[in-house]
Design a protein around this motif. Structure first.
Motif, mmCIF file in Angstrom:
data_model
loop_
_atom_site.group_PDB
_atom_site.id
_atom_site.type_symbol
_atom_site.label_atom_id
_atom_site.label_comp_id
_atom_site.label_asym_id
_atom_site.label_seq_id
_atom_site.Cartn_x
_atom_site.Cartn_y
_atom_site.Cartn_z
ATOM 1 N N UNK A 81 22.418 -38.436 -28.688
ATOM 2 C CA UNK A 81 23.403 -37.554 -28.063
ATOM 3 C C UNK A 81 22.899 -36.990 -26.732
ATOM 4 N N UNK A 82 21.587 -36.803 -26.575
ATOM 5 C CA UNK A 82 21.036 -36.329 -25.300
ATOM 6 C C UNK A 82 21.232 -37.377 -24.207
ATOM 7 N N UNK A 83 21.045 -38.650 -24.562
ATOM 8 C CA UNK A 83 21.276 -39.726 -23.604
ATOM 9 C C UNK A 83 22.751 -39.805 -23.221
ATOM 10 N N UNK A 84 23.627 -39.638 -24.216
ATOM 11 C CA UNK A 84 25.065 -39.695 -23.932
ATOM 12 C C UNK A 84 25.482 -38.537 -23.032
ATOM 13 N N UNK A 85 24.907 -37.371 -23.226
ATOM 14 C CA UNK A 85 25.227 -36.235 -22.358
ATOM 15 C C UNK A 85 24.815 -36.507 -20.909
ATOM 16 N N UNK A 86 23.620 -37.114 -20.733
ATOM 17 C CA UNK A 86 23.158 -37.439 -19.380
ATOM 18 C C UNK A 86 24.062 -38.492 -18.745
ATOM 19 N N UNK A 87 24.438 -39.508 -19.524
ATOM 20 C CA UNK A 87 25.309 -40.556 -18.989
ATOM 21 C C UNK A 87 26.691 -40.017 -18.656
ATOM 22 N N UNK A 88 27.219 -39.136 -19.495
ATOM 23 C CA UNK A 88 28.525 -38.524 -19.228
ATOM 24 C C UNK A 88 28.459 -37.664 -17.961
ATOM 25 N N UNK A 89 27.362 -36.961 -17.796
ATOM 26 C CA UNK A 89 27.213 -36.103 -16.631
ATOM 27 C C UNK A 89 27.074 -36.918 -15.349
ATOM 28 N N UNK B 259 32.200 -37.113 -27.053
ATOM 29 C CA UNK B 259 33.248 -37.002 -26.044
ATOM 30 C C UNK B 259 32.925 -37.764 -24.749
ATOM 31 N N UNK B 260 32.057 -38.771 -24.826
ATOM 32 C CA UNK B 260 31.780 -39.610 -23.666
ATOM 33 C C UNK B 260 32.931 -40.589 -23.465
ATOM 34 N N UNK B 261 33.209 -40.906 -22.253
ATOM 35 C CA UNK B 261 34.262 -41.881 -21.967
ATOM 36 C C UNK B 261 33.888 -43.228 -22.591
#
Length: 613
Positions: free
Chosen positions: A262-270, A304-306
């Motif tokens: 989830x930390x990786x997904x947050x960075x990618x979403x950002x 909630x990542x695209x």
């Protein structure tokens, strides 16, 4: 070689056995190389596609350098063949023998020179059949491939850590690539290996469990492990050519932890970066052994990542993933085009070695996008760029991102110009080298011929007495007869001694030996004249020859005087050890009116003093 053969003979091994043994050993080593270094060999083959134009030009330059010793050797063989042909005699046996030598020399010239010129010709014509992707027009060059940071930027930070992924984003990564495991309490986290020894400090914390599969640990324990100290304090750099870290990066790397998915997904979403990952199944006794794919999909959807930012690579339960998350971009392996089309997959993630050797034509025809891994070297990235590859996965993102055009790139016109210019210059240099060695060998050969002719003429003049009427060679020289008498008395010239003549094997010389040694009481006045006044001990000896004796050749008086005047070394006692005179039959055959013949009569008088009693 002699040492090896002696060892073989010592141990009763024949050379054939040794050759067979060497072949077996070489075959074994080649089998090891092709089996365990298969990827290396494939990489070497691919490098030829990029470096082919430069290898071609370098090979021509190398052939020019090799032409110097080759020309020296070939011209030397040619000169030796001409000298042998010049020295060839009229004797048929010798001629045949020398002709065989000439044939061997010609065969050696062909065996050495023909492969050289064939290789040179192939190099001159090589670009006609050579294809290099990096030789093309600039307007046809594809856009620069995008980068997927392999486990982030592992040369700038510890792999699969937030620091590594942030470094990849800083250097313009198009996407982030990682590996996912699931903890025992169902938390997906980032880890590549099947144990924690290499990238964590589990040996210090829990050494007995260092070989345990990562999915058998709870997240509470995993989150306490250090995941960067191995990188920042490593005695050996993890990557060859990796630049040293700054002090701040070293401190930051030493405090990295294992991150959650989830930390990786947050960075990618950002950062609006794509994410692609390998999903590793848990251990057999794990509670999510059969449902880990569905669990990970739900975790991704909950972040909630695209959905279009997710490149879904796992092939297990792909149909479920398509239904549950239709926005995911399905990525396949290097599978047949028919299967990819059937599963509606438009992107593949392939190893560059397998892709280039299997071919890309079918995938391009099916409009399938390709992502290559693992591309770290600039030349390999240039090959992918020139081959119109859309994206690559790399560890060396900080270097490849700085490239503005492919390395070793050139236009066809420029390559054609360099090719023709190199061929012309190399041909001129090679011809000049051969001409120089030919001129040098000809000069040396002329010197040897002139020396040989001078020596032969001098020898002929010495043998023929500088006769003008006779030919320069091939004329037999009449040997002299040696009349031996010690001391030289009147009895030595007696006709009675002719019956004791011993002929030499060549039937041209005889040796006259007296039957009985002359008495010492015989007066010397019978054999010699009165000494010439004013000449001290030197006496002139003029033997008295009768007309009825066997030696009656028409020798001029001046010649006889010249002959007997050479005996100036005679002692006062007037004795001689031996005298050489011409055979009378041979003398009669020579023309008497030729002055040169008379002056060159080979008569030698050897004097030796006799002990006075």
């Amino acid at each position: 070689i002699h040492l090896i053969l002696s060892i073989c003979r010592k141990f009763f091994l024949f050379p054939q056995t040794l050759i067979l043994l060497v072949i077996v050993i070489c075959s074994f080593f080649f089998w090891i190389l092709f089996t365990y270094w298969k990827d290396r060999w494939l990489t070497v083959g691919l490098s030829l596609q990029v470096f082919a134009p430069y290898i071609h030009l370098s090979s021509i330059a190398m052939m020019v350098i090799l032409s110097w010793p080759l020309a020296f050797y070939l011209i030397h063989l040619e000169g030796e063949a001409r000298i042998r042909r010049y020295q060839m005699t009229c004797n048929e046996r010798k001629r045949n023998k020398r002709c065989n030598v000439l044939t061997k020399l010609r065969a050696l010239q062909v065996a050495v020179g023909l492969p050289f010129f064939l290789i040179l010709l192939c190099l001159y014509l090589l670009p006609l059949g050579n294809f290099s992707p990096c030789v093309q027009e600039k307007n046809k060059l594809a856009p620069k491939p995008d980068f997927f940071g392999h486990r982030g930027a592992p040369m700038l930070g510890p792999e699969n850590t937030i620091m590594s992924f942030e470094k990849a984003v800083e250097h313009g990564a198009y996407g982030l690539e990682s590996d996912v495991h699931i903890s025992y309490d169902h938390v997906p986290f980032l880890m590549h290996d099947s144990d924690l020894r290499r990238t964590t400090n589990i040996k210090e914390v829990l050494p007995d469990a260092s070989l345990t599969h990562p999915s058998l640990f709870d997240w509470d324990f995993l989150s306490t492990l250090n995941a960067g100290k191995w990188f920042s304090h490593a005695p050996i750099k993890p990557f060859f050519g990796m630049k040293p870290l700054s002090k701040a990066d070293r401190e930051r790397a030493g405090n990295q932890k294992i991150p959650k998915l989830t930390e990786l997904l947050e960075l990618a979403q950002k950062e609006k970066k794509f994410v692609i990952f390998d999903l590793n199944g848990p251990a057999p006794n794990h509670s999510l052994r059969a449902l880990y794919v569905r669990h990970v999909v739900s975790i991704i959807l909950d972040s909630q990542i695209e959905q279009h930012l997710i490149f879904w690579l796992p092939s297990f339960e792909r149909e479920y993933v398509k239904k549950k998350a239709p926005g995911f971009q399905q990525v396949g392996r290097l599978l047949p085009v028919e299967r990819l089309t059937k599963e509606n997959i438009t992107r593949i993630n392939a190893d560059y070695k397998n892709l280039f050797y299997n071919g890309m034509r079918e995938y391009r025809a099916a409009n399938i996008s390709i992502n290559l891994y693992l591309v770290n070297e600039p030349w390999l990235f240039s090959l992918a760029w020139c081959s119109r590859i859309p994206s690559v996965t790399t560890d060396n993102i900080q270097v490849l991102n700085e490239m503005t055009q492919p390395s070793y790139f050139m236009t066809p016109k420029y390559y054609l110009f360099v090719w023709i210019l190199m061929d012309i210059l190399s041909a001129v240099f090679i011809v000049a080298i051969f001409y120089f060695h030919w001129w040098k060998e000809s000069k040396q050969e002329k010197f040897l011929k002139s020396t040989s002719i001078h020596t032969e003429s001098l020898s002929t003049s010495l043998r023929t007495g500088n006769s003008k009427n006779q030919g320069p060679s091939c004329i037999p020289i009449d040997p002299v007869f040696r009349v031996t008498e010690i001391p030289w008395t009147h009895a030595a010239l007696s006709p009675a001694l002719t019956k004791n003549v011993r002929k030499y094997p060549d039937s041209s010389c005889v040796s006259v030996v007296p039957m009985k040694k002359a008495s010492k009481s015989e007066p010397v006045s019978k054999t010699i004249k009165t000494p010439v006044p004013g000449e001290g001990n030197i006496r002139q000896l003029v033997p008295t020859l009768k007309a009825s004796e066997s030696i009656q050749a028409p020798v001029q008086e001046s010649a006889r005087e010249a002959i007997f005047q050479s005996s100036s070394a005679v002692k006062a006692n007037g004795t001689f050890s031996s005298i050489d005179v011409c055979h009378p039959q041979k003398q009669t055959e020579r023309p008497s009116n030729t002055k040169s013949s008379e002056e060159s009569l080979p008569v030698f008088i050897t004097s030796s003093p006799s002990s006075s009693s």
